[in-house]
Scaffold this active site. Structure first.
Site, PDB file in Angstrom:
ATOM      1  N   ASP A  10       0.855  -1.171   0.000  1.00 22.77           N
ATOM      2  CA  ASP A  10       0.000   0.000   0.000  1.00 22.77           C
ATOM      3  C   ASP A  10       0.904   1.239   0.000  1.00 22.77           C
ATOM      4  OD1 ASP A  10      -2.396   1.624   0.495  1.00 22.77           O
ATOM      5  OD2 ASP A  10      -1.617   1.842   2.541  1.00 22.77           O
ATOM      6  N   ASP A  12      -0.272   5.199   0.625  1.00 23.18           N
ATOM      7  CA  ASP A  12      -0.575   6.213   1.642  1.00 23.18           C
ATOM      8  C   ASP A  12      -0.611   5.622   3.043  1.00 23.18           C
ATOM      9  OD1 ASP A  12      -0.973   7.595  -0.657  1.00 23.18           O
ATOM     10  OD2 ASP A  12      -2.949   8.368  -0.147  1.00 23.18           O
ATOM     11  N   ASP A 198      -1.918  -0.311   5.814  1.00 23.01           N
ATOM     12  CA  ASP A 198      -2.333   0.339   7.074  1.00 23.01           C
ATOM     13  C   ASP A 198      -3.841   0.517   7.210  1.00 23.01           C
ATOM     14  OD1 ASP A 198      -2.708   2.368   5.160  1.00 23.01           O
ATOM     15  OD2 ASP A 198      -2.484   3.909   6.699  1.00 23.01           O
TER      16      ASP A 198
HETATM   17 MG   LIG Z   1      -3.096   3.307   3.254  1.00 21.80          MG
END
Ligand SMILES: [Mg+2]
Length: 258
Positions: A10, A12, A198
């Site tokens: 991932d 961001d 996240d």
């Molecule tokens: Mg993310």
């Protein structure tokens, strides 16, 4: 590809800092991966054009964009689920009382996108270059969105919620995109797979790989990951710092002394 290890990440809040989009703290691990010729494949809700704008400092044999619905390999783009035209066509054909509650990226000017997202002009243009998902604002009530969900499902379209925006897309997610890349790109013996993320939209891919890394999210969106192999770990820090530390740990465990 003949690599024995592959990293899916991932962007961001994982490889990139949530606020600054910096990845400086991840550089030591990125350099180690490059020395070991381990590919790093971005898996993000961003569009392909947004990934390009980031000018990531490593080759990307594959790019997985728009939450898994868009897969790019050597310039060729493959759509999972439904095309953007199909999705916006569905929206435009809705009964007027429902349609009026939807403001999609396709309805917004670049200035509107800037106002609603805080992106700058170049980023907003890149965010509007969509191929298989449509973020939208909903001005109706909860019951209305459930009604929309039912209509969408009749066309194999699904709604997810991420922050302020809802997202309308076909069937699939980051995990199904990973599966596709592993089937298409890695002949012979399957590589050891590592994934880092996240957010709740990363949960399935983290549970799918050999080594899943949860990057702590200071915004505090908690999510559960199935851990069938006992290989899920939580990184020591948020963002690129945690990304860096977790990859060093895994590469050490794999005894990749590069
Ligand atoms: Mg993310």
């Amino acid at each position: 590809m003949k690599n024995s290890v592959v990293v899916f990440t991932d962007l961001d809040g994982s490889l990139l800092d949530h606020q600054s989009y910096e990845y400086t703290a991840a550089k030591p691990a990125l350099e180690r991966l490059e020395r070991a010729e381990i590919p790093v494949i971005p898996v993000t809700s961003k569009t392909l054009e947004e990934i390009s704008l980031l000018q990531l400092p490593f080759p990307q044999p594959y790019r997985i964009a728009e939450n898994g619905m868009v897969i790019e390999h050597e310039g060729a783009v493959q759509i999972q689920g439904r095309s953007y035209d199909t999705i916006t066509g569905f929206i435009n054909d809705l009964p007027q009382n429902i349609r009026n509650n939807i403001t999609g990226f396709g309805d917004m000017s670049v200035d509107d996108v800037i106002r609603h997202t805080g992106l700058d002009r170049t980023q907003a243009q890149a965010a509007k270059a969509r191929k298989a998902t449509e973020p939208f604002l909903w001005s109706g009530d909860e019951q209305g969105i459930e009604g929309l969900r039912v209509l969408a499902a009749q066309q194999q379209l699904y709604i997810t919620q991420g922050g302020r925006f809802y997202h309308l897309m076909g069937k699939g997610n980051k995990q199904t995109a990973l599966k596709h890349v592993l089937d298409a790109g890695f002949s012979g013996s399957q590589p050891v797979t590592i994934a880092l993320g996240d957010g709740p939209n990363d949960a399935e891919m983290l549970g799918f790989v050999d080594y899943g890394v949860i990057i702590p999210n200071p915004a505090g969106t908690s999510f559960n990951v199935k851990d069938p192999h006992g290989k899920i770990m939580t990184a020591s820090h948020a963002g690129p710092e945690g990304w860096n530390a977790a990859l060093h740990t895994i590469l050490d465990e794999l005894e990749l002394s590069v």
